[in-house]
Write a protein that holds these residues in place. Structure first.
Motif, PDB file in Angstrom:
ATOM      1  N   HIS A  18     -35.985 -54.245  45.002  1.00  0.00           N
ATOM      2  CA  HIS A  18     -35.831 -55.574  45.598  1.00  0.00           C
ATOM      3  C   HIS A  18     -36.064 -56.657  44.555  1.00  0.00           C
ATOM      4  O   HIS A  18     -35.365 -57.683  44.552  1.00  0.00           O
ATOM      5  CB  HIS A  18     -36.807 -55.738  46.765  1.00  0.00           C
ATOM      6  CG  HIS A  18     -36.511 -56.931  47.626  1.00  0.00           C
ATOM      7  ND1 HIS A  18     -37.040 -58.176  47.362  1.00  0.00           N
ATOM      8  CD2 HIS A  18     -35.716 -57.080  48.711  1.00  0.00           C
ATOM      9  CE1 HIS A  18     -36.607 -59.035  48.264  1.00  0.00           C
ATOM     10  NE2 HIS A  18     -35.792 -58.401  49.090  1.00  0.00           N
ATOM     11  N   ALA A  62     -30.030 -52.450  54.223  1.00  0.00           N
ATOM     12  CA  ALA A  62     -31.066 -51.661  54.889  1.00  0.00           C
ATOM     13  C   ALA A  62     -32.245 -51.427  53.961  1.00  0.00           C
ATOM     14  O   ALA A  62     -33.411 -51.549  54.367  1.00  0.00           O
ATOM     15  CB  ALA A  62     -30.489 -50.331  55.366  1.00  0.00           C
ATOM     16  N   ALA A  63     -31.965 -51.093  52.697  1.00  0.00           N
ATOM     17  CA  ALA A  63     -33.047 -50.828  51.747  1.00  0.00           C
ATOM     18  C   ALA A  63     -33.897 -52.064  51.506  1.00  0.00           C
ATOM     19  O   ALA A  63     -35.116 -51.965  51.312  1.00  0.00           O
ATOM     20  CB  ALA A  63     -32.469 -50.325  50.431  1.00  0.00           C
ATOM     21  N   CYS A  64     -33.261 -53.240  51.525  1.00  0.00           N
ATOM     22  CA  CYS A  64     -33.980 -54.494  51.275  1.00  0.00           C
ATOM     23  C   CYS A  64     -34.557 -55.095  52.550  1.00  0.00           C
ATOM     24  O   CYS A  64     -35.107 -56.200  52.524  1.00  0.00           O
ATOM     25  CB  CYS A  64     -33.065 -55.498  50.584  1.00  0.00           C
ATOM     26  SG  CYS A  64     -32.614 -55.028  48.900  1.00  0.00           S
ATOM     27  N   GLY A  65     -34.396 -54.390  53.674  1.00  0.00           N
ATOM     28  CA  GLY A  65     -34.956 -54.863  54.926  1.00  0.00           C
ATOM     29  C   GLY A  65     -34.209 -56.015  55.553  1.00  0.00           C
ATOM     30  O   GLY A  65     -34.746 -56.712  56.421  1.00  0.00           O
ATOM     31  N   ARG A 122     -31.273 -55.664  57.232  1.00  0.00           N
ATOM     32  CA  ARG A 122     -30.593 -55.193  58.430  1.00  0.00           C
ATOM     33  C   ARG A 122     -31.272 -53.927  58.912  1.00  0.00           C
ATOM     34  O   ARG A 122     -31.933 -53.227  58.151  1.00  0.00           O
ATOM     35  CB  ARG A 122     -29.113 -54.877  58.151  1.00  0.00           C
ATOM     36  CG  ARG A 122     -28.286 -56.044  57.663  1.00  0.00           C
ATOM     37  CD  ARG A 122     -26.851 -55.603  57.390  1.00  0.00           C
ATOM     38  NE  ARG A 122     -26.125 -56.625  56.638  1.00  0.00           N
ATOM     39  CZ  ARG A 122     -24.922 -56.431  56.089  1.00  0.00           C
ATOM     40  NH1 ARG A 122     -24.331 -55.247  56.211  1.00  0.00           N
ATOM     41  NH2 ARG A 122     -24.321 -57.396  55.432  1.00  0.00           N
ATOM     42  N   THR A 123     -31.069 -53.659  60.178  1.00  0.00           N
ATOM     43  CA  THR A 123     -31.526 -52.383  60.730  1.00  0.00           C
ATOM     44  C   THR A 123     -30.312 -51.504  60.971  1.00  0.00           C
ATOM     45  O   THR A 123     -29.188 -51.989  61.071  1.00  0.00           O
ATOM     46  CB  THR A 123     -32.272 -52.596  62.053  1.00  0.00           C
ATOM     47  OG1 THR A 123     -31.408 -53.277  62.979  1.00  0.00           O
ATOM     48  CG2 THR A 123     -33.530 -53.429  61.826  1.00  0.00           C
ATOM     49  N   ALA A 141     -30.453 -45.000  58.111  1.00  0.00           N
ATOM     50  CA  ALA A 141     -31.031 -44.993  56.768  1.00  0.00           C
ATOM     51  C   ALA A 141     -29.939 -44.747  55.740  1.00  0.00           C
ATOM     52  O   ALA A 141     -29.089 -43.882  55.926  1.00  0.00           O
ATOM     53  CB  ALA A 141     -32.095 -43.906  56.661  1.00  0.00           C
ATOM     54  N   LEU A 189     -26.751 -45.908  48.132  1.00  0.00           N
ATOM     55  CA  LEU A 189     -27.559 -47.059  47.742  1.00  0.00           C
ATOM     56  C   LEU A 189     -27.415 -47.322  46.245  1.00  0.00           C
ATOM     57  O   LEU A 189     -27.256 -48.476  45.820  1.00  0.00           O
ATOM     58  CB  LEU A 189     -29.027 -46.806  48.097  1.00  0.00           C
ATOM     59  CG  LEU A 189     -30.022 -47.870  47.645  1.00  0.00           C
ATOM     60  CD1 LEU A 189     -29.703 -49.217  48.274  1.00  0.00           C
ATOM     61  CD2 LEU A 189     -31.450 -47.439  47.998  1.00  0.00           C
ATOM     62  N   ARG A 205     -40.413 -47.349  59.606  1.00  0.00           N
ATOM     63  CA  ARG A 205     -39.694 -48.437  58.938  1.00  0.00           C
ATOM     64  C   ARG A 205     -39.157 -47.992  57.584  1.00  0.00           C
ATOM     65  O   ARG A 205     -38.034 -48.348  57.196  1.00  0.00           O
ATOM     66  CB  ARG A 205     -40.608 -49.658  58.782  1.00  0.00           C
ATOM     67  CG  ARG A 205     -40.861 -50.411  60.082  1.00  0.00           C
ATOM     68  CD  ARG A 205     -41.621 -51.704  59.843  1.00  0.00           C
ATOM     69  NE  ARG A 205     -42.990 -51.477  59.392  1.00  0.00           N
ATOM     70  CZ  ARG A 205     -44.031 -51.290  60.198  1.00  0.00           C
ATOM     71  NH1 ARG A 205     -43.846 -51.297  61.513  1.00  0.00           N
ATOM     72  NH2 ARG A 205     -45.236 -51.113  59.707  1.00  0.00           N
ATOM     73  N   ALA A 206     -39.951 -47.213  56.867  1.00  0.00           N
ATOM     74  CA  ALA A 206     -39.494 -46.726  55.560  1.00  0.00           C
ATOM     75  C   ALA A 206     -38.276 -45.820  55.708  1.00  0.00           C
ATOM     76  O   ALA A 206     -37.311 -45.914  54.935  1.00  0.00           O
ATOM     77  CB  ALA A 206     -40.625 -45.982  54.855  1.00  0.00           C
ATOM     78  N   ARG A 256     -35.105 -47.642  56.220  1.00  0.00           N
ATOM     79  CA  ARG A 256     -34.600 -48.269  54.995  1.00  0.00           C
ATOM     80  C   ARG A 256     -34.158 -47.233  53.964  1.00  0.00           C
ATOM     81  O   ARG A 256     -33.704 -47.597  52.882  1.00  0.00           O
ATOM     82  CB  ARG A 256     -35.689 -49.155  54.389  1.00  0.00           C
ATOM     83  CG  ARG A 256     -36.067 -50.345  55.249  1.00  0.00           C
ATOM     84  CD  ARG A 256     -37.325 -51.031  54.735  1.00  0.00           C
ATOM     85  NE  ARG A 256     -37.143 -51.549  53.388  1.00  0.00           N
ATOM     86  CZ  ARG A 256     -38.121 -52.082  52.664  1.00  0.00           C
ATOM     87  NH1 ARG A 256     -39.348 -52.126  53.159  1.00  0.00           N
ATOM     88  NH2 ARG A 256     -37.887 -52.549  51.463  1.00  0.00           N
TER      89      ARG A 256
END
Length: 921
Positions: free
Chosen positions: A79, A102-105, A107-108, A111, A117, A376-377, A380
């Motif tokens: 990030h 998704a990785a940067c939080g 969007r949901t 995974a 990515l 959450r992890a 992402r």
């Protein structure tokens, strides 16, 4: 190292600075790349990076750094690197946008796959670099969180034809094949100059020499060790004399300086060390909860250990480590508790981590928060972070049943992250929980999947079989899926596994009926088990339905990735090349589009097998290179099927022998018996092509004796028949033909009819033989199996020559020779040339060199461009940037002297050079 308190004079790194200058020139010219600066703590890596960044004229420079305390939080450093450019995210293809968001939080959703990515990060940075040359500098890379490390090293390996560079500095190991710059200590003159700049009292030169020798040229040691020496040590020359490693000595020096500070200052330093973001506002809020005032910072700043402005900056990462390790556990917990209390709701994962570090004994509330962080992890794509959160939550859980469930979830996350030993330890912990049949079944399944991931066969089948039996009383649909996994493992293990294992799996699976409306995977399981239990006549109708279902039905992504290989195997058992081609292409495309690189080598091998039989050796080369590339990146993959097949069909003995030896060794080590059967079939093809029929017969007999891999065994029977006929073993040839016909007659494909006619012709005489050769040609012409067509032309021509019909023989042999040369099948081409000469038409020896002027990457780009893929599509499928595709395509056009993609497609199809001027792709 820059002298402190003076204008920027950089000591002792002239060669490294010159290397950086050349590297920057190359990056600015569009020849991007990556460097890794290696060296022990304090050796000057950060100083060198600072110097490089300050001299990067014309570049945009982005800095990021790993932090030990954040090494398990997902995508923190990634990030840092990407945040300045996220406004341009919309320029990426949709799947890449979703993965990076998704990785940067942002969007949901699902995974992101780790390699998708990586491709997204490559696209984002390449897009930015197209506007201004870009260098990304990542310090303390040994503390990168796993998600960031995977994505950034992926980019580093794929940077090519863009003005984009990445520089990593690490005190750990290198980063897998990237160019390294290893820093060693300063030379004696530079070391003395730096030491003199740090001394606060004059010293005898003898003492200076001693300190310089003890520091071993380490710049930080030269600056810090004098601080730890007493006045008497300076005067008398009796300083530290132990032989501890220099980084340890430096850290000891920092620790002793910390312990001399007032208690409030030490506690403030501890809070700063436990809070890795460097947020000074957060530091002061936590300090206030502990009753620490602003004045506590004065002594630490005066001693040069840290500075506090808008950010908290330690003198060196070793200071942070020294502070944290010097303080007692009770005070560390107090610091984490204070930080948890003041961390806001926008940072739930950091708050949960601090609460967990502050916990004493069991703490269900903290464990539940960690579990939420894990979810959450995972959303992402931070699998390694999720595994760390879950593992810590297990340690905080008191309830035995909940503890066992969390241990199972943690084990699954560890398995997905590739940490197999940790996963097995957690499974042992889960198994100690209260009795629970579903948990026990899932635990057994995970053990089997770990065994399969490690060996592609071997010991996985019995474990998966036990798991499937456990699921029978819990979830029939799941049980059938696990039986299919067990059958896959058993077939891959083949002769190197338990000989009865395949039959045992099949008989057990037959006891578990499918649902009223069977899924494609249900039909496949039924077809494969029927083949084993009741024979081909019973299995063929069901296998045909299964293959049809896989070719026509919409499948979930997991079904495509995990079952399409078996569906291809089913198509091969049916001698259905059209279905195989469709399914294999779909599997390969699914892997490429989803970034599923762990499965891509299997998909490449599956597709390459048909390319071999079609004489499309350039495409096989492209797939073999892709599989090798991915295996290098992921560290895992099956035996190199495509590479072996390519060497064999090229007919190059030394190359083929080396590939077969390597693959045989790998197959034995992994317990992958299917590979041994494939290698023996391939060896038989090699020897038949070179007229070494005795050797071909032996290899074909070995492959034909393995009933565990029936598809490859069927191919080996055809090689066995040819070799047996040529060596006068009529009985062997007759028996092999009967076996082959039992596989072809229930099928109705052109391939089945063609191979049967081809093999019958070898045993026939007179008009019957001629009719059978013509039938074989007619049937094979209806398929895409052009190499099979060429081999029938060769056999037919050889038969005509023995019948003294030389004119007709020359026509057949000429066609065979031209086809083999065009395909690049040099061994068979030489055999056809010799026969043609014997038939009265001397022919110059020719060897196809088409495509050899291209590099492997150019060849892969060219193949996809010829298929009609656009540059962005090629970039996504080869996991490179669009600018790199454009760069390679320009070189391809220039080397092959073509001006359009249409010409390129025709050239790759026909294998013949097309004259023309170079042009822009």
């Amino acid at each position: 190292m820059v002298l402190p308190g003076r204008p920027a004079v950089f000591l002792g790194r002239r060669a490294e600075c010159a290397l950086f200058d050349r590297w920057q020139d190359a990056v600015k010219a569009g020849r991007g790349g990556a460097l890794v600066v290696l060296g022990e703590p304090g050796i000057g890596k950060s100083a060198l990076l600072d110097h490089m960044a300050s001299t990067a004229v014309g570049f945009r420079v982005v800095r990021a750094a790993g932090v030990e305390a954040e090494a398990e939080l997902p995508f923190g450093v990634l990030h840092q690197v990407c945040a300045p450019f996220l406004a341009t995210l919309e320029h990426l293809p949709g799947p890449q946008q979703d993965a990076l968001a998704a990785a940067c939080g942002l969007r949901t959703g699902a995974a992101p796959d780790r390699f998708m990515l990586g491709l997204a990060v490559l696209g984002l940075l390449s897009e930015t670099a197209a506007r201004q040359a870009l260098i990304c500098v990542i310090d303390d890379a040994q503390w990168l969180d796993p998600g960031s490390a995977q994505a950034l090293t992926f980019v580093a390996h794929r940077v090519g034809a863009e003005p984009l560079g990445l520089v990593f500095a690490t005190a750990g190991a290198g980063l897998g094949g990237l160019q390294e710059v290893v820093l060693t200590g300063l030379g004696p003159g530079d070391a003395r100059a730096l030491l003199h700049s740090a001394l606060h009292v004059p010293l005898d030169e003898e003492v200076v020499d001693r300190i310089a020798a003890e520091a071993r040229g380490n710049p930080l040691a030269l600056l810090e060790l004098p601080r730890a020496m007493t006045a008497s040590g300076f005067v008398g020359g009796f300083g530290p004399t132990d032989t501890a490693a220099v980084p340890g000595r430096i850290e000891d020096s920092f620790r002793s300086r910390v312990l001399r500070l007032p208690p409030a200052t030490r506690m403030l330093l501890l809070v700063a060390a436990a809070e890795p973001t460097g947020d000074s506002a957060l530091l002061w809020r936590a300090a206030a909860r502990l009753g620490i005032g602003v004045s506590a910072a004065t002594a630490a700043e005066a001693d040069g250990l840290l500075s506090i402005g808008t950010q908290v900056v330690f003198r060196h990462p070793l200071v942070r480590s020294a502070v944290y390790q010097a303080m007692p556990l009770s005070q560390r917990r107090a610091a984490h508790r204070a930080l948890a209390d003041v961390t806001g709701p926008s940072e739930p994962d950091r708050r949960a981590w601090h609460r967990a570090q502050a916990a004493v004994g069991f703490d269900e509330e903290a464990a539940a928060e960690l579990e939420g962080s894990a979810h959450r992890a995972l959303a992402r794509g931070g699998i390694a972070a999720a595994a760390a959160f879950l593992e810590r939550s297990v340690a905080l859980t008191a309830d035995p049943a909940v503890r066992a469930e969390r241990a199972l979830r943690a084990a699954r996350a560890k398995q997905q992250a590739g940490a197999y030993d940790s996963a097995l330890d957690l499974l042992a912990l889960a198994d100690r929980g209260p009795e629970n049949e579903l948990r026990a079944a899932n635990s057994e399944l995970l053990r089997g999947q770990i065994a399969f991931a490690r060996s592609f066969g071997g010991g996985a089948a019995p474990v998966l079989l036990r798991a499937a039996r456990r699921f029978e009383s819990i979830d029939v649909s799941r049980a059938r899926d696990v039986y299919l996994q067990a059958l896959t493992a058993a077939m891959l293990a083949g002769r190197l596994g338990d000989e009865c294992r395949i039959a045992e799996v099949a008989h057990s699976a037959r006891r578990v009926p499918a649902a009223f409306v069977p899924r494609a995977s249900d039909l496949l399981l039924d077809g494969l088990t029927l083949l084993i239990v009741e024979g081909r006549d019973a299995a063929v109708p069901v296998l045909r339905r299964a293959v049809s279902a896989f070719t026509t039905e919409e499948l979930a992504p997991e079904e495509e990735l995990y079952w399409l290989w078996l569906a291809c195997h089913g198509a091969g058992l049916l001698w259905d090349d059209e279905a195989w081609r469709l399914l294999a292409t779909r599997l390969l495309r699914s892997c490429e589009e989803r970034g599923a690189l762990s499965i891509l080598p299997v998909a490449a091998a599956t597709r390459a097998a048909l390319h071999l039989l079609s004489g499309e050796l350039l495409k096989v080369a492209s797939l073999a290179e892709a599989a090798a590339d991915v295996t290098f990146m992921t560290g895992a993959g099956p035996v190199a099927y495509a590479e072996v097949g390519l060497a064999v069909f090229r007919g190059r003995d030394d190359e083929a022998a080396a590939a077969i030896r390597t693959a045989t060794r790998d197959a034995m080590a992994r317990g992958e018996g299917m590979a041994l059967t494939y290698l023996q079939w391939a060896t038989a093809v090699l020897h038949n092509g070179a007229c070494r029929y005795d050797q071909a017969l032996e290899s074909a007999r070995q492959a034909g004796a393995d009933s565990s891999v029936q598809r490859i065994r069927n191919w080996a029977l055809a090689e066995l028949i040819e070799a047996a006929v040529r060596t006068g073993h009529q009985d062997l040839a007759d028996e092999a033909l009967r076996e082959l016909c039992r596989t072809t007659r229930p099928c109705s494909s052109h391939w089945a009819a063609g191979i049967e006619a081809h093999c019958r012709a070898l045993l026939a005489v007179g008009a019957d033989a001629e009719d059978l050769y013509r039938t074989a040609l007619e049937r094979f012409e209806c398929t895409g199996l052009r190499a099979a067509v060429a081999r029938v032309h060769l056999l037919y021509g050889e038969w005509l020559r023995r019948e003294r019909r030389h004119l007709e023989a020359r026509d057949q042999l000429r066609q065979a020779h031209e086809m083999f040369v065009r395909f690049g099948m040099d061994g068979f081409a030489e055999r056809a040339r010799s026969e043609l000469s014997a038939a009265g038409e001397p022919t110059q020896k020719r060897r196809s060199r088409f495509g050899e002027q291209l590099t492997p990457q150019e060849r892969r780009v060219a193949m996809l461009a010829a298929e009609g893929a656009t540059n962005p599509e090629i970039a996504s499928r080869l996991f490179i940037s669009a600018s790199t595709v454009d760069y390679h395509l320009r070189k391809v056009f220039r080397k092959l002297k073509v001006t359009t993609r249409t010409q390129l497609a025709r050239l790759l199809q026909d294998g013949q050079p097309i004259p023309g001027d170079t042009d822009r792709p």
